[in-house]
Design a protein around this motif. Structure first.
Motif, PDB file in Angstrom:
ATOM      1  N   ALA A  25       0.900  -1.155  -0.217  1.00 26.62           N
ATOM      2  CA  ALA A  25      -0.119  -0.164  -0.101  1.00 26.62           C
ATOM      3  C   ALA A  25       0.753   1.047   0.021  1.00 26.62           C
ATOM      4  O   ALA A  25       2.031   1.313   0.497  1.00 26.62           O
ATOM      5  N   GLY A  26       0.286   2.292  -0.202  1.00 29.19           N
ATOM      6  CA  GLY A  26       1.067   3.380  -0.212  1.00 29.19           C
ATOM      7  C   GLY A  26       1.546   3.779   1.043  1.00 29.19           C
ATOM      8  O   GLY A  26       0.915   3.826   1.945  1.00 29.19           O
ATOM      9  N   GLN A  27       3.087   4.347   1.125  1.00 31.44           N
ATOM     10  CA  GLN A  27       3.488   4.235   2.543  1.00 31.44           C
ATOM     11  C   GLN A  27       3.694   5.914   2.651  1.00 31.44           C
ATOM     12  O   GLN A  27       4.309   6.412   1.666  1.00 31.44           O
ATOM     13  N   VAL A  28       3.339   6.436   3.849  1.00 32.87           N
ATOM     14  CA  VAL A  28       3.761   7.853   4.082  1.00 32.87           C
ATOM     15  C   VAL A  28       4.429   7.808   5.553  1.00 32.87           C
ATOM     16  O   VAL A  28       4.347   6.967   6.351  1.00 32.87           O
ATOM     17  N   THR A  36      12.342  15.078   4.016  1.00 41.84           N
ATOM     18  CA  THR A  36      13.595  14.121   4.290  1.00 41.84           C
ATOM     19  C   THR A  36      13.087  13.214   5.413  1.00 41.84           C
ATOM     20  O   THR A  36      13.142  11.898   5.171  1.00 41.84           O
ATOM     21  N   ALA A  37      12.383  13.655   6.300  1.00 42.87           N
ATOM     22  CA  ALA A  37      11.903  12.863   7.454  1.00 42.87           C
ATOM     23  C   ALA A  37      10.797  11.845   7.027  1.00 42.87           C
ATOM     24  O   ALA A  37      10.834  10.668   7.232  1.00 42.87           O
ATOM     25  N   GLN A  38      10.005  12.391   6.299  1.00 47.74           N
ATOM     26  CA  GLN A  38       8.776  11.664   5.685  1.00 47.74           C
ATOM     27  C   GLN A  38       9.377  10.480   4.819  1.00 47.74           C
ATOM     28  O   GLN A  38       8.984   9.353   4.818  1.00 47.74           O
ATOM     29  N   THR A  39      10.343  10.855   3.840  1.00 46.61           N
ATOM     30  CA  THR A  39      10.859   9.861   2.824  1.00 46.61           C
ATOM     31  C   THR A  39      11.755   8.696   3.765  1.00 46.61           C
ATOM     32  O   THR A  39      11.403   7.756   3.400  1.00 46.61           O
ATOM     33  N   THR A  40      12.358   9.188   4.865  1.00 52.21           N
ATOM     34  CA  THR A  40      13.044   8.095   5.588  1.00 52.21           C
ATOM     35  C   THR A  40      12.201   7.306   6.097  1.00 52.21           C
ATOM     36  O   THR A  40      12.396   5.947   6.089  1.00 52.21           O
ATOM     37  N   ALA A  78      17.436  12.863  -2.459  1.00 56.37           N
ATOM     38  CA  ALA A  78      18.698  12.473  -1.632  1.00 56.37           C
ATOM     39  C   ALA A  78      18.623  11.479  -0.893  1.00 56.37           C
ATOM     40  O   ALA A  78      19.709  10.723  -0.774  1.00 56.37           O
ATOM     41  N   VAL A  79      17.429  11.391  -0.111  1.00 57.89           N
ATOM     42  CA  VAL A  79      16.993  10.102   0.715  1.00 57.89           C
ATOM     43  C   VAL A  79      16.946   8.874  -0.172  1.00 57.89           C
ATOM     44  O   VAL A  79      17.832   7.886   0.125  1.00 57.89           O
ATOM     45  N   TRP A  80      16.183   8.899  -1.131  1.00 60.53           N
ATOM     46  CA  TRP A  80      16.239   7.706  -1.963  1.00 60.53           C
ATOM     47  C   TRP A  80      17.495   7.097  -2.608  1.00 60.53           C
ATOM     48  O   TRP A  80      17.598   6.139  -2.532  1.00 60.53           O
ATOM     49  N   TYR A 104       1.034  15.539   4.544  1.00 64.60           N
ATOM     50  CA  TYR A 104       1.742  14.294   4.158  1.00 64.60           C
ATOM     51  C   TYR A 104       2.364  15.060   2.735  1.00 64.60           C
ATOM     52  O   TYR A 104       1.680  15.769   1.919  1.00 64.60           O
ATOM     53  N   LYS A 105       3.605  14.799   2.370  1.00 60.80           N
ATOM     54  CA  LYS A 105       4.533  15.473   1.672  1.00 60.80           C
ATOM     55  C   LYS A 105       5.008  14.351   0.439  1.00 60.80           C
ATOM     56  O   LYS A 105       5.335  14.876  -0.733  1.00 60.80           O
TER      57      LYS A 105
END
Length: 114
Positions: A25-28, A36-40, A78-80, A104-105
């Motif tokens: 499922a979509g992860q947030v 950065t924090a949300q991507t991590t 950058a995180v990816w 959500y970003k």
């Protein structure tokens, strides 16, 4: 062929395995946190769900990434780029979309092989 569901609720499952394919499922991330924090957080959740389903990030076939604002593309990347295993990069798409709430970003949708 069987279908196995993980963390199933009334609206959706966080992961579904059909044969040797894993659909997440979509992860947030944490609402209101930085890109950065949300991507991590999203990628930590992807790692955990894939492991639970018997897979790993090296087996990701496709990643679909939604950003609330494409101006955050470089920050998310950058995180990816630090997370994705070189030599095992999946097919990927990234676009801008209005997400479930303005807090959500970024959202990641992953399909992987077992």
């Amino acid at each position: 062929m069987s279908i196995e569901r993980f963390h199933t609720g009334p609206r959706m499952s966080q992961a579904v395995v059909h044969g040797d394919t894993v659909y997440l499922a979509g992860q947030v991330g944490e609402p209101g946190a930085s890109v950065t924090a949300q991507t991590t957080k999203c990628l930590e959740q992807v790692d955990a769900l894939l492991a639970e389903c018997g897979s790993k990030k090296e087996n990701i076939l496709q990643a679909v990434i939604w950003l609330a604002d494409m101006s955050d593309f470089a920050e998310m990347n950058a995180v990816w780029d630090a997370w994705v295993p070189q030599g095992h990069t999946p097919a990927r798409a990234c676009g801008e979309a209005k997400l479930a709430t303005p807090d959500y970003k970024v959202e990641f949708i992953i399909t992987a092989a077992k």
